[in-house]
Scaffold this motif. Structure first.
Motif, short mmCIF file in Angstrom:
data_model
loop_
_atom_site.label_atom_id
_atom_site.label_comp_id
_atom_site.label_asym_id
_atom_site.label_seq_id
_atom_site.Cartn_x
_atom_site.Cartn_y
_atom_site.Cartn_z
N GLN A 220 -52.34 -51.43 29.62
CA GLN A 220 -53.48 -51.11 28.83
C GLN A 220 -53.87 -50.86 27.79
N VAL A 221 -52.81 -50.04 27.09
CA VAL A 221 -53.32 -49.75 26.03
C VAL A 221 -52.01 -50.76 25.16
N LEU A 222 -51.00 -50.95 25.72
CA LEU A 222 -50.19 -52.05 25.34
C LEU A 222 -50.39 -53.33 25.40
N SER A 223 -51.56 -54.47 25.83
CA SER A 223 -52.19 -55.20 26.20
C SER A 223 -52.92 -55.45 25.14
N ARG A 236 -44.37 -57.02 18.78
CA ARG A 236 -43.00 -56.87 19.44
C ARG A 236 -42.50 -55.58 20.57
N GLN A 237 -42.58 -54.81 20.33
CA GLN A 237 -42.32 -53.54 20.99
C GLN A 237 -43.12 -53.40 22.11
N ALA A 238 -44.33 -53.78 21.98
CA ALA A 238 -45.52 -53.22 23.18
C ALA A 238 -44.85 -55.10 24.33
N THR A 239 -44.94 -55.62 23.54
CA THR A 239 -44.72 -57.25 24.75
C THR A 239 -43.36 -57.08 24.84
N LYS A 251 -49.76 -53.54 37.43
CA LYS A 251 -50.70 -54.99 36.69
C LYS A 251 -50.71 -54.77 35.70
N VAL A 252 -50.42 -55.84 35.00
CA VAL A 252 -50.44 -56.04 33.34
C VAL A 252 -51.97 -56.58 32.54
#
Length: 268
Positions: A220-223, A236-239, A251-252
């Protein structure tokens, strides 16, 4: 006889000051004393102003001297490490044998500098590179202590605050205290990170959540990072991290598209 006595008393009374005269004399004495005190007070104020000016000038000179001394102390970072950095033929000092040896010298030099120039802005600044060297040496508690000094004494809008909070988070992470690391990274996200570190606080927080086994929350945070900080290193790193989580069956959420800018919306 009585009349003579009365006249004598009257003459004595005439020679004595009456109530108004006495009051006037007392007032005059009070004013004279007051003027003395006012003059002394004015002198003290003048001396105080001069003292403040002198103290300010001394402080300014002290800061300038500390700044120059810090620059000299930091030259140790320019000395190369054998087999790691290119050798400078013009160098007047030999290279370090190992990276560890250089970090040990950095800590030694900066600790001595901070002791000598304590209370100056430069001493506060020096706590940050010292902490980073201590962290590289595996001295996490020492690094946290140095970072605490920097974060306590540096201005809230200091451009290096985000870097210090990141270092604090790394040190807590190295100690296995992921909860405190998250607190540091959340503070980092709120600080003025500049272009390079923008979004990295949220990214590091997601990493800690993964280490805690909270992968759904991390996703959730990364999205949100690509949406909140498009075209950034953090995005980019989060992706990339979301792709790894998806491969693990997590589930992203699909990141929302970045908000349109005024230019994108066709506005002037």
């Amino acid at each position: 006889m009585a009349q003579q006595k009365t006249e004598k008393i009257r003459q004595q009374e005439l020679r004595q000051p009456d109530a108004f005269q006495k009051a006037g004399a007392d007032a005059r004495d009070w004013l004279m004393q007051r003027q003395k005190f006012l003059a002394i007070g004015a002198g003290v104020l003048v001396l105080g102003a001069v003292g403040v000016a002198i103290a300010s000038e001394v402080s300014k000179r002290g800061e300038e001297q500390a700044s120059m001394a810090l620059g000299q102390a930091l030259t140790v970072l320019d000395r190369p490490v054998t087999g790691v950095d290119p050798v400078d033929p013009s160098a007047t000092e030999p290279p370090f044998a190992t990276v560890q040896a250089r970090d040990e010298e950095v800590v030694k030099q900066l600790a001595a500098f901070r002791k000598e120039h304590g209370g100056t802005r430069s001493a506060t600044t020096a706590a940050l590179p010292q902490a980073k060297a201590e962290f590289r040496l595996g001295k996490n508690d020492d690094a946290l202590a140095s970072l605490e000094v920097f974060l306590k004494d540096a201005p809230e809008n200091d451009a290096l605050r985000a870097s210090a909070l990141e270092g604090q988070g790394y040190a807590y992470e190295a100690k296995g205290d992921y909860a405190k690391a998250i607190t540091s990274f959340e503070a980092m996200e709120k600080a003025d990170t500049g272009e390079y570190l923008v979004g990295m606080g949220a990214y590091h927080k997601a990493r800690m959540l993964i280490l805690q086994g909270k992968k759904d929350e991390a996703a959730q945070v990364l999205s949100k990072i690509p949406t909140d900080h498009p075209n950034s290193a953090a995005a980019r790193q989060a992706t990339e991290r979301m792709a790894v989580l998806a491969a693990e069956g997590v589930k992203v959420p699909t990141p929302a598209p970045p908000a349109a800018t005024a230019t994108d919306a066709g506005q002037p």
